[in-house]
Design a protein around this motif. Structure first.
Motif, PDB file in Angstrom:
ATOM      1  N   MET A  90       0.836  -1.209   0.000  1.00 57.18           N
ATOM      2  CA  MET A  90       0.000   0.000   0.000  1.00 57.18           C
ATOM      3  C   MET A  90       0.869   1.257   0.000  1.00 57.18           C
ATOM      4  N   GLY A  91       1.970   1.228   0.741  1.00 54.94           N
ATOM      5  CA  GLY A  91       2.881   2.367   0.770  1.00 54.94           C
ATOM      6  C   GLY A  91       3.509   2.624  -0.587  1.00 54.94           C
ATOM      7  N   ILE A  92       3.918   1.555  -1.274  1.00 50.22           N
ATOM      8  CA  ILE A  92       4.493   1.699  -2.619  1.00 50.22           C
ATOM      9  C   ILE A  92       3.452   2.261  -3.575  1.00 50.22           C
ATOM     10  N   LYS A  93       2.242   1.757  -3.488  1.00 48.87           N
ATOM     11  CA  LYS A  93       1.166   2.249  -4.362  1.00 48.87           C
ATOM     12  C   LYS A  93       0.934   3.741  -4.128  1.00 48.87           C
ATOM     13  N   ASP A  94       0.921   4.163  -2.874  1.00 49.07           N
ATOM     14  CA  ASP A  94       0.712   5.582  -2.558  1.00 49.07           C
ATOM     15  C   ASP A  94       1.829   6.455  -3.130  1.00 49.07           C
ATOM     16  N   ILE A  95       3.064   5.989  -3.016  1.00 53.34           N
ATOM     17  CA  ILE A  95       4.202   6.749  -3.557  1.00 53.34           C
ATOM     18  C   ILE A  95       4.095   6.852  -5.067  1.00 53.34           C
ATOM     19  N   MET A  96       3.755   5.757  -5.722  1.00 54.51           N
ATOM     20  CA  MET A  96       3.642   5.766  -7.179  1.00 54.51           C
ATOM     21  C   MET A  96       2.510   6.684  -7.638  1.00 54.51           C
ATOM     22  N   MET A  97       1.438   6.733  -6.879  1.00 58.92           N
ATOM     23  CA  MET A  97       0.329   7.620  -7.236  1.00 58.92           C
ATOM     24  C   MET A  97       0.727   9.092  -7.078  1.00 58.92           C
ATOM     25  N   GLU A  98       1.542   9.393  -6.079  1.00 61.93           N
ATOM     26  CA  GLU A  98       2.009  10.760  -5.869  1.00 61.93           C
ATOM     27  C   GLU A  98       2.901  11.222  -7.010  1.00 61.93           C
ATOM     28  N   CYS A  99       3.631  10.310  -7.608  1.00 62.52           N
ATOM     29  CA  CYS A  99       4.588  10.645  -8.670  1.00 62.52           C
ATOM     30  C   CYS A  99       4.027  10.288 -10.035  1.00 62.52           C
ATOM     31  N   SER A 100       2.736  10.435 -10.223  1.00 58.82           N
ATOM     32  CA  SER A 100       2.123   9.974 -11.456  1.00 58.82           C
ATOM     33  C   SER A 100       2.104  11.018 -12.569  1.00 58.82           C
ATOM     34  N   SER A 101       2.377  12.273 -12.267  1.00 63.58           N
ATOM     35  CA  SER A 101       2.294  13.280 -13.328  1.00 63.58           C
ATOM     36  C   SER A 101       3.504  13.204 -14.250  1.00 63.58           C
ATOM     37  N   ALA A 102       3.294  13.476 -15.523  1.00 66.31           N
ATOM     38  CA  ALA A 102       4.366  13.412 -16.523  1.00 66.31           C
ATOM     39  C   ALA A 102       5.466  14.423 -16.213  1.00 66.31           C
ATOM     40  N   GLU A 103       5.104  15.570 -15.669  1.00 68.33           N
ATOM     41  CA  GLU A 103       6.098  16.591 -15.337  1.00 68.33           C
ATOM     42  C   GLU A 103       7.058  16.080 -14.268  1.00 68.33           C
ATOM     43  N   GLU A 104       6.533  15.397 -13.263  1.00 67.62           N
ATOM     44  CA  GLU A 104       7.382  14.841 -12.227  1.00 67.62           C
ATOM     45  C   GLU A 104       8.309  13.780 -12.801  1.00 67.62           C
ATOM     46  N   HIS A 105       7.821  12.981 -13.747  1.00 72.76           N
ATOM     47  CA  HIS A 105       8.660  11.956 -14.362  1.00 72.76           C
ATOM     48  C   HIS A 105       9.821  12.588 -15.112  1.00 72.76           C
ATOM     49  N   ARG A 106       9.583  13.697 -15.792  1.00 69.79           N
ATOM     50  CA  ARG A 106      10.661  14.370 -16.518  1.00 69.79           C
ATOM     51  C   ARG A 106      11.674  14.955 -15.550  1.00 69.79           C
ATOM     52  N   GLN A 107      11.226  15.421 -14.387  1.00 68.96           N
ATOM     53  CA  GLN A 107      12.126  16.022 -13.413  1.00 68.96           C
ATOM     54  C   GLN A 107      12.996  14.974 -12.727  1.00 68.96           C
ATOM     55  N   LEU A 108      12.520  13.737 -12.663  1.00 66.38           N
ATOM     56  CA  LEU A 108      13.261  12.666 -11.986  1.00 66.38           C
ATOM     57  C   LEU A 108      14.232  12.035 -12.965  1.00 66.38           C
ATOM     58  N   ASP A 109      15.401  12.635 -13.107  1.00 63.71           N
ATOM     59  CA  ASP A 109      16.337  12.155 -14.107  1.00 63.71           C
ATOM     60  C   ASP A 109      17.347  11.163 -13.562  1.00 63.71           C
ATOM     61  N   GLY A 110      17.303  10.854 -12.302  1.00 55.92           N
ATOM     62  CA  GLY A 110      18.204   9.852 -11.732  1.00 55.92           C
ATOM     63  C   GLY A 110      17.860   9.633 -10.283  1.00 55.92           C
ATOM     64  N   ALA A 111      17.784   8.372  -9.864  1.00 58.26           N
ATOM     65  CA  ALA A 111      17.448   8.073  -8.476  1.00 58.26           C
ATOM     66  C   ALA A 111      18.731   7.887  -7.685  1.00 58.26           C
ATOM     67  N   LEU A 112      19.289   8.973  -7.224  1.00 56.81           N
ATOM     68  CA  LEU A 112      20.507   8.900  -6.430  1.00 56.81           C
ATOM     69  C   LEU A 112      20.131   8.799  -4.970  1.00 56.81           C
ATOM     70  N   LEU A 113      20.638   7.791  -4.311  1.00 55.41           N
ATOM     71  CA  LEU A 113      20.306   7.577  -2.910  1.00 55.41           C
ATOM     72  C   LEU A 113      20.699   8.771  -2.066  1.00 55.41           C
TER      73      LEU A 113
END
Length: 120
Positions: A90-113
């Protein structure tokens, strides 16, 4: 007499949407849940902490600060596993729903820890 103590397992899941659009997040999540369940099964005193991270921040998945999740009753399955699994999913689903906009996807250019831990 020896003192019984449990171990703490901390799991960090990379939930970067651009990466998982190209790969199977389902396989990673299921493998992680197997590891988590095995850890909890080894010793009743073992503890668990699971976090999902993006370069926008870190999200606590388990233990959840929300209301206690009730798992489904399944024959032959330890009830505690189901609660843990359901809370994490459920937590993963909530996070994925928060990051669902195309603009956010373009801004996320690398998942650096390190980038994820530096942002609140």
């Amino acid at each position: 007499m020896g003192e019984c103590v449990g171990d703490l397992l901390v799991v960090l899941l990379d939930l970067h949407p651009v990466w998982w659009a190209r790969h199977s997040i389902s396989d990673m999540v299921q493998s992680s849940l197997v590891l988590v369940n095995a850890h909890l099964l080894q010793n009743p005193l073992n503890k668990l902490s699971v976090y999902g991270y993006l370069n926008t921040g870190v999200h606590k998945l388990y233990p959840s600060d929300d209301v206690m999740v009730t798992g489904e009753s399944t024959a032959g399955k330890f009830e505690g596993f189901d609660k843990v699994n359901t809370t994490i999913l459920m937590g993963i689903k909530d996070i994925m729903m928060e990051c669902s906009s195309a603009e956010e996807h373009r801004q996320l250019d690398g998942a650096l820890l390190s980038g994820a831990f530096n942002k609140k």
